[in-house]
Design an enzyme around this catalytic site. Structure first.
Site, PDB file in Angstrom:
ATOM      1  N   ASP A 138      -1.785 -14.923   6.041  1.00 48.56           N
ATOM      2  CA  ASP A 138      -1.776 -14.008   4.767  1.00 48.56           C
ATOM      3  C   ASP A 138      -0.503 -14.071   4.272  1.00 48.56           C
ATOM      4  O   ASP A 138       0.430 -13.201   4.595  1.00 48.56           O
ATOM      5  CB  ASP A 138      -2.567 -12.769   4.705  1.00 48.56           C
ATOM      6  CG  ASP A 138      -2.764 -11.978   3.343  1.00 48.56           C
ATOM      7  OD1 ASP A 138      -2.482 -12.887   2.405  1.00 48.56           O
ATOM      8  OD2 ASP A 138      -3.264 -10.853   3.273  1.00 48.56           O
TER       9      ASP A 138
ATOM     10  N   HIS B  19      -7.171 -13.426   0.615  1.00 54.27           N
ATOM     11  CA  HIS B  19      -8.148 -13.213   1.630  1.00 54.27           C
ATOM     12  C   HIS B  19      -9.397 -14.000   1.504  1.00 54.27           C
ATOM     13  O   HIS B  19     -10.158 -14.379   2.349  1.00 54.27           O
ATOM     14  CB  HIS B  19      -8.547 -11.586   1.343  1.00 54.27           C
ATOM     15  CG  HIS B  19      -7.511 -10.586   1.447  1.00 54.27           C
ATOM     16  ND1 HIS B  19      -7.728  -9.071   1.520  1.00 54.27           N
ATOM     17  CD2 HIS B  19      -6.462 -10.709   1.918  1.00 54.27           C
ATOM     18  CE1 HIS B  19      -6.534  -8.605   1.869  1.00 54.27           C
ATOM     19  NE2 HIS B  19      -5.642  -9.604   2.279  1.00 54.27           N
TER      20      HIS B  19
ATOM     21  N   HIS C 236      -0.058   2.574  -1.343  1.00 55.89           N
ATOM     22  CA  HIS C 236      -0.155   3.207   0.188  1.00 55.89           C
ATOM     23  C   HIS C 236       0.471   4.433  -0.109  1.00 55.89           C
ATOM     24  O   HIS C 236       1.698   4.539  -0.539  1.00 55.89           O
ATOM     25  CB  HIS C 236       0.082   2.333   1.005  1.00 55.89           C
ATOM     26  CG  HIS C 236      -0.804   0.973   0.975  1.00 55.89           C
ATOM     27  ND1 HIS C 236      -0.295  -0.104   0.565  1.00 55.89           N
ATOM     28  CD2 HIS C 236      -2.020   0.461   1.625  1.00 55.89           C
ATOM     29  CE1 HIS C 236      -0.939  -0.961   0.842  1.00 55.89           C
ATOM     30  NE2 HIS C 236      -2.166  -0.735   1.561  1.00 55.89           N
TER      31      HIS C 236
ATOM     32  N   GLU D 144     -11.793  -3.650  -0.139  1.00 49.20           N
ATOM     33  CA  GLU D 144     -11.069  -5.086  -0.313  1.00 49.20           C
ATOM     34  C   GLU D 144     -11.316  -5.776   0.972  1.00 49.20           C
ATOM     35  O   GLU D 144     -10.958  -5.520   2.050  1.00 49.20           O
ATOM     36  CB  GLU D 144      -9.476  -4.818  -0.424  1.00 49.20           C
ATOM     37  CG  GLU D 144      -8.976  -6.005  -0.570  1.00 49.20           C
ATOM     38  CD  GLU D 144      -7.309  -5.678  -0.716  1.00 49.20           C
ATOM     39  OE1 GLU D 144      -6.666  -6.650  -0.439  1.00 49.20           O
ATOM     40  OE2 GLU D 144      -7.056  -4.587  -1.466  1.00 49.20           O
TER      41      GLU D 144
ATOM     42  N   ASP E 102      -0.533  -7.824  -5.592  1.00 47.58           N
ATOM     43  CA  ASP E 102      -0.186  -8.003  -4.214  1.00 47.58           C
ATOM     44  C   ASP E 102       0.550  -8.955  -3.736  1.00 47.58           C
ATOM     45  O   ASP E 102      -0.080  -9.948  -2.848  1.00 47.58           O
ATOM     46  CB  ASP E 102      -1.723  -7.600  -3.568  1.00 47.58           C
ATOM     47  CG  ASP E 102      -1.511  -7.231  -2.100  1.00 47.58           C
ATOM     48  OD1 ASP E 102      -0.336  -6.999  -1.621  1.00 47.58           O
ATOM     49  OD2 ASP E 102      -2.529  -7.452  -1.211  1.00 47.58           O
TER      50      ASP E 102
ATOM     51  N   ASP F  45       3.849   4.100   1.468  1.00 45.37           N
ATOM     52  CA  ASP F  45       4.945   3.415   0.736  1.00 45.37           C
ATOM     53  C   ASP F  45       5.627   4.403  -0.207  1.00 45.37           C
ATOM     54  O   ASP F  45       6.789   4.202  -0.224  1.00 45.37           O
ATOM     55  CB  ASP F  45       4.206   2.515  -0.322  1.00 45.37           C
ATOM     56  CG  ASP F  45       3.299   1.578   0.134  1.00 45.37           C
ATOM     57  OD1 ASP F  45       3.558   0.971   1.378  1.00 45.37           O
ATOM     58  OD2 ASP F  45       2.183   1.222  -0.375  1.00 45.37           O
TER      59      ASP F  45
ATOM     60  N   GLU G  30      -9.122 -10.145  -3.189  1.00 43.45           N
ATOM     61  CA  GLU G  30      -7.792 -10.886  -3.190  1.00 43.45           C
ATOM     62  C   GLU G  30      -7.822 -12.353  -2.930  1.00 43.45           C
ATOM     63  O   GLU G  30      -8.782 -12.896  -2.144  1.00 43.45           O
ATOM     64  CB  GLU G  30      -7.112 -10.263  -2.131  1.00 43.45           C
ATOM     65  CG  GLU G  30      -5.502 -10.809  -1.952  1.00 43.45           C
ATOM     66  CD  GLU G  30      -4.638 -10.212  -0.818  1.00 43.45           C
ATOM     67  OE1 GLU G  30      -4.073 -10.888  -0.001  1.00 43.45           O
ATOM     68  OE2 GLU G  30      -4.560  -8.878  -1.030  1.00 43.45           O
TER      69      GLU G  30
END
Length: 443
Positions: free
Chosen positions: A314, A278, A108, A239, A346, A111, A275
């Site tokens: 999560d 998710h 990101h 996503e 992730d 980040d 993911e």
């Protein structure tokens, strides 16, 4: 193997490059299954899996939770100047990526370098780190799998970014995405991801859902058009996630996103980045989400992690359930494969995993279990009757009236007449337990 790239300071001292040593090794800092050059189903493991490190969890996630502050105190966060501090973090990141022999990374924007409230200053900071990253990538051979913008952490995005009821907030989101796209393009990023962390609602009492989703689609078109004008040839990913932080997010699951893309004419440029955690939050298995995307020709990339079976949020733990991942690899190998993306970790080490080596142990385990699962899945597909059982189950549609039905040649009256002619159908087993045992036997 990648070239180990160090900055002025070595952050992970005493740890060399992690290498493949085979299933018999007892070295916790060696691969038992991930031999990057091993050929499976016509491609090397490195080509199949395209592993990527997640910049945010590995070098930014500090172990804090709602009940306590940071437990991971990073030595690369010591400097006061934002750009110099970010360069130290990037030194640590590329040291880790190259010692782990990870071919890709993902980030990101926030980040890479800390953002403030000044758009121009944020862009300047990010550009400085892009130039720094260019040299790191050149020295190491590590590539950018995808970039993205964090449009969910800042307080301005408490009601979403592209779906925010305030146009000024949406404009800030657009500014961030432009800068993140520019960075991704400059670094040769192969894809770009949109994760709508707060693109949803908390209550319908104050929400015009139709208008918000139209804004979401318009925003994606606008970003896509900009990137294409800048020469970006890669794929855009969405996503899915059902909830948390929003009560209901518009990118709920694979089927929801596919319907959204189709409704708003985005199918030609977008695919899905799925993911594991998710999927389970949406009430699905990861295999289900993969199958839905693959059947639609829209499976692009995956984020590898797992949730906690006892928790409803999560948790982003590193993957370790071999059966689940084998079943996922069966879907990927027997379907369209990953289109443009790879396997991004992730996932974050636990709050109380505070040794520098813990980050390595986590990735060694994650890379090994995916490599092992891919090998097992290929063996199942090539050597067992797994595919035959699935094919035979639908044999009645391969000829005769069943085939005519698939071709659209039968009326409802025809179906009635056939049912009368043939009488009560035979009971045919689905062989679920047999297939579950088959997978376990190959494991």
């Amino acid at each position: 193997m990648a070239n180990i790239v160090l900055g002025e300071k070595e952050f992970f001292k005493g740890i060399g490059q992690v290498k493949y040593e085979g299933p018999q090794t007892d070295n916790p800092l060696a691969f038992r299954w991930y031999d990057e050059n091993r050929v499976v189903a016509g491609k090397t493991l490195k080509e199949h899996l395209r592993f990527a490190g997640a910049y945010w969890h590995s070098f930014v996630g500090n172990g804090a939770d709602p009940f306590g502050g940071p437990t991971h105190i990073f030595p690369w966060d010591a400097k006061s100047d934002a750009v110099e501090r970010a360069k130290d973090k990037m030194d640590a990141a590329f040291e880790f990526l190259t010692k782990m022999n990870l071919p890709y990374y993902c980030f990101h924007d926030v980040d890479v370098v800390d953002y403030g409230n000044n758009v121009a200053e944020n862009e300047s900071r990010l550009q400085a780190l892009v130039e720094y990253a260019k040299q790191k990538q050149a020295d190491s051979g590590v590539k950018l799998l995808w970039g993205t913008a964090n449009l969910f952490s800042h307080r301005r995005y408490m009601n979403g970014a592209s779906t925010n009821p305030d146009f000024q907030v949406l404009a800030h989101g657009g500014a961030q995405v432009k800068a993140a796209l520019d960075a991704t393009i400059a670094l040769g990023g192969e894809n770009y991801v949109f994760w709508g962390g707060r693109e949803g609602y908390m209550t319908l009492l104050n929400t015009n859902m139709k208008r918000e989703q139209e804004h979401f689609a318009k925003f994606l078109h606008t970003a896509k058009d900009y990137a294409r004008k800048q020469g970006f040839k890669g794929t855009f990913f969405i996503e899915p996630k059902p909830c948390e932080p929003s009560k209901h997010q518009y990118d709920y699951d694979s089927a929801t996103v596919i319907g959204f893309l189709r409704q708003y004419d985005l199918l030609n440029d977008f695919k899905l980045n799925l993911e594991v955690n998710h999927a389970t939050l949406a009430g699905h298995t990861f295999q289900h989400e993969l199958q839905v995307a693959s059947d639609a020709g829209l499976l692009g990339s995956i984020d590898a992690n797992r949730g906690d079976y006892q928790n409803g949020w999560d948790t982003d733990q590193f993957p370790n359930n071999i059966t689940e991942i084998v079943e996922a690899m069966l879907v990927i190998l027997d379907g369209t494969g990953l289109q443009g993306g790879g396997v991004n970790f992730d996932a974050k080490i636990r709050r109380n995993s505070t040794d520098p080596a813990d980050l390595f142990y986590a990735h060694v385990g994650g890379m090994d279990i995916f490599a092992r699962a891919l090998i097992i899945a290929d063996n199942i597909l090539q050597k067992s009757d797994y595919k035959k059982i699935r094919t035979d189950r639908y044999a009645s549609f391969d000829s005769g009236k069943g085939s005519e039905f698939e071709k659209g040649l039968l009326s409802l009256e025809d179906l009635r007449n056939y049912a009368i002619e043939k009488g009560e159908p035979a009971v045919i087993s689905g062989k679920q337990e047999y297939l579950e045992n088959l997978i376990n036997n190959y494991i």
